[in-house]
Design a protein around this motif. Structure first.
Motif, PDB file in Angstrom:
ATOM      1  N   HIS A   1       4.716   0.199  -0.070  1.00 35.38           N
ATOM      2  CA  HIS A   1       5.509  -0.599   0.869  1.00 35.38           C
ATOM      3  C   HIS A   1       4.621  -1.667   1.499  1.00 35.38           C
ATOM      4  O   HIS A   1       3.395  -1.597   1.402  1.00 35.38           O
TER       5      HIS A   1
ATOM      6  N   ASP B   1       0.840   5.219   1.809  1.00 39.67           N
ATOM      7  CA  ASP B   1       0.127   5.939   2.870  1.00 39.67           C
ATOM      8  C   ASP B   1      -0.620   7.090   2.213  1.00 39.67           C
ATOM      9  O   ASP B   1      -0.222   7.564   1.155  1.00 39.67           O
TER      10      ASP B   1
ATOM     11  N   HIS C   1       0.854  -1.193   0.000  1.00 45.43           N
ATOM     12  CA  HIS C   1       0.000   0.000   0.000  1.00 45.43           C
ATOM     13  C   HIS C   1       0.885   1.237   0.000  1.00 45.43           C
ATOM     14  O   HIS C   1       2.078   1.157   0.296  1.00 45.43           O
TER      15      HIS C   1
HETATM   16 FE   LIG Z   1       2.229   2.395   5.449  1.00 44.83          FE
END
Ligand SMILES: [Fe+2]
Ligand SMILES: O=C(O)CCC(=O)C(=O)O
Length: 345
Positions: free
Chosen positions: A272, A215, A213
């Protein structure tokens, strides 16, 4: 310099001494600001040493996190995360949240949830944040936990503001820079625990630790224990991941989607995930059959801009050759869209 840890795992993420920004001359500050800018352009991640959050306080935070997650489930659920994604506070038991990568339709979200993330978390925000009040355990369930977390939060908040100062310097954003766009407490401190799990379960993708994913806010600080397993995608070779190992005394800082958009994609919001740690045969480690992958604890601190901030290409991030790529959006409108995908109804 790029990151290596004691077992010499190499990582493309540079290590920068932030104390030179915090306490250095004007020239030092500019040098560090440019180094951070270039790390965010290349990999979207940077390790900062000399960040000013002292190691003893960090060890205490990890110790509190362990104590919290060691409590019986029935106790932890006395501080329940409310259903849905709009009030992101309190305790989420393993399997409740599945991180998704840009999947907004119900079918895509349901598919992602078939492989549950095997983690539990506790979220808290600024004590002054009235839009999402904190959800604490009754004090006698873990005396001192709340007071510690309330004291740790402003240390992370202050660090985010200093990193924003560095970014403002790098882009030549006029005074007072980006820091005031984060004045209204839209931060989130997350304690994360990935319970020990059979290696085969992770290998065969029956369960994941945290799925790939990006952020979605502006900046994330990440403190991690010594276990490892965090991996970052090579922006130039999608699907290829390298380790982001724990580096002594360093906080890992990364760009989120909102900041990538704000910078007109000058800075990368890099995908990540947390996989099998190198010590039990993950990327960068030796192939070794161990039955159990040890517990992992990490502490991310997420930042986003005040909800009324209009996110449109920052100075220095666009010109005739690099025109603005995105329509202006408020920070709030953007975050709501992403949160809705986190907790499928
Ligand atoms: Fe994350
Ligand atoms: O546990 C970690 O190291 C990663 C956590 C993370 O990426 C997140 O919570 O967004």
């Amino acid at each position: 310099m790029t990151a290596t840890n004691k077992t010499t795992i190499t990582s493309p993420i540079p290590i920068i001494d932030f104390s030179k920004f915090l306490a250095g001359s004007k020239a030092d500050k500019l040098q560090i600001a440019h180094q951070i800018d270039s790390a965010f352009r290349d990999v979207g991640f940077v390790y900062l040493t000399g960040h000013g959050v002292d190691q003893q306080t960090l060890s205490q935070c990890f110790a509190w996190s362990k104590e919290f997650f060691n409590l019986p489930l029935a106790t932890k659920t006395l501080a329940p995360h409310p259903p849905g994604g709009s009030h992101h506070r309190g305790y989420s038991a393993p399997g409740l949240e599945k991180v998704s990568q840009h999947a907004y339709d119900a079918e895509a979200i349901a598919k992602l949830r078939e492989v549950p993330d095997f983690k539990e978390s506790f979220e808290s925000g600024n004590t002054t944040d009235e839009s999402q009040p904190n959800i604490w355990l009754p004090e006698d369930a873990l005396p001192g936990f709340r007071a510690f977390m309330e004291s740790f939060f402003p240390l992370c908040e202050a660090l985010v503001h200093r990193i924003l100062d560095a970014l403002s310097l790098a882009l030549d954003v006029p005074e007072p820079g980006l820091s005031p766009t984060h004045s209204e407490s839209l931060f989130q401190l997350r304690l994360l625990h990935y319970p020990s799990i059979g290696l085969e379960e992770l290998k065969e993708n029956k369960r994941s630790r945290i799925n790939a994913h990006s952020d979605f806010g502006t900046l994330t600080l990440l403190f991690q224990d010594s276990v490892g397993g965090l991996e970052v995608e090579d922006p130039k070779q999608p699907g290829r991941f390298s380790p982001a190992p724990p580096v002594e005394d360093a906080v890992l800082v990364n760009i989120g989607d909102l900041m990538a958009r704000w910078s007109n994609d000058r800075w990368r919001s890099t995908v990540h995930r947390v996989g099998i740690p190198p010590m039990v045969g993950g990327i960068g480690g030796k192939e070794e059959e161990k039955v159990l992958v040890p517990d992992r604890y990490s502490i991310p601190f997420f930042a986003t801009a005040n909800m009324d901030t209009v996110i449109e290409a920052l100075p220095g991030c666009w010109d005739e050759e690099r025109p603005r790529k995105y329509e202006p959006v408020t920070a709030w409108g953007y975050v709501q869209m992403r949160m809705a995908a986190l907790y499928a109804s």
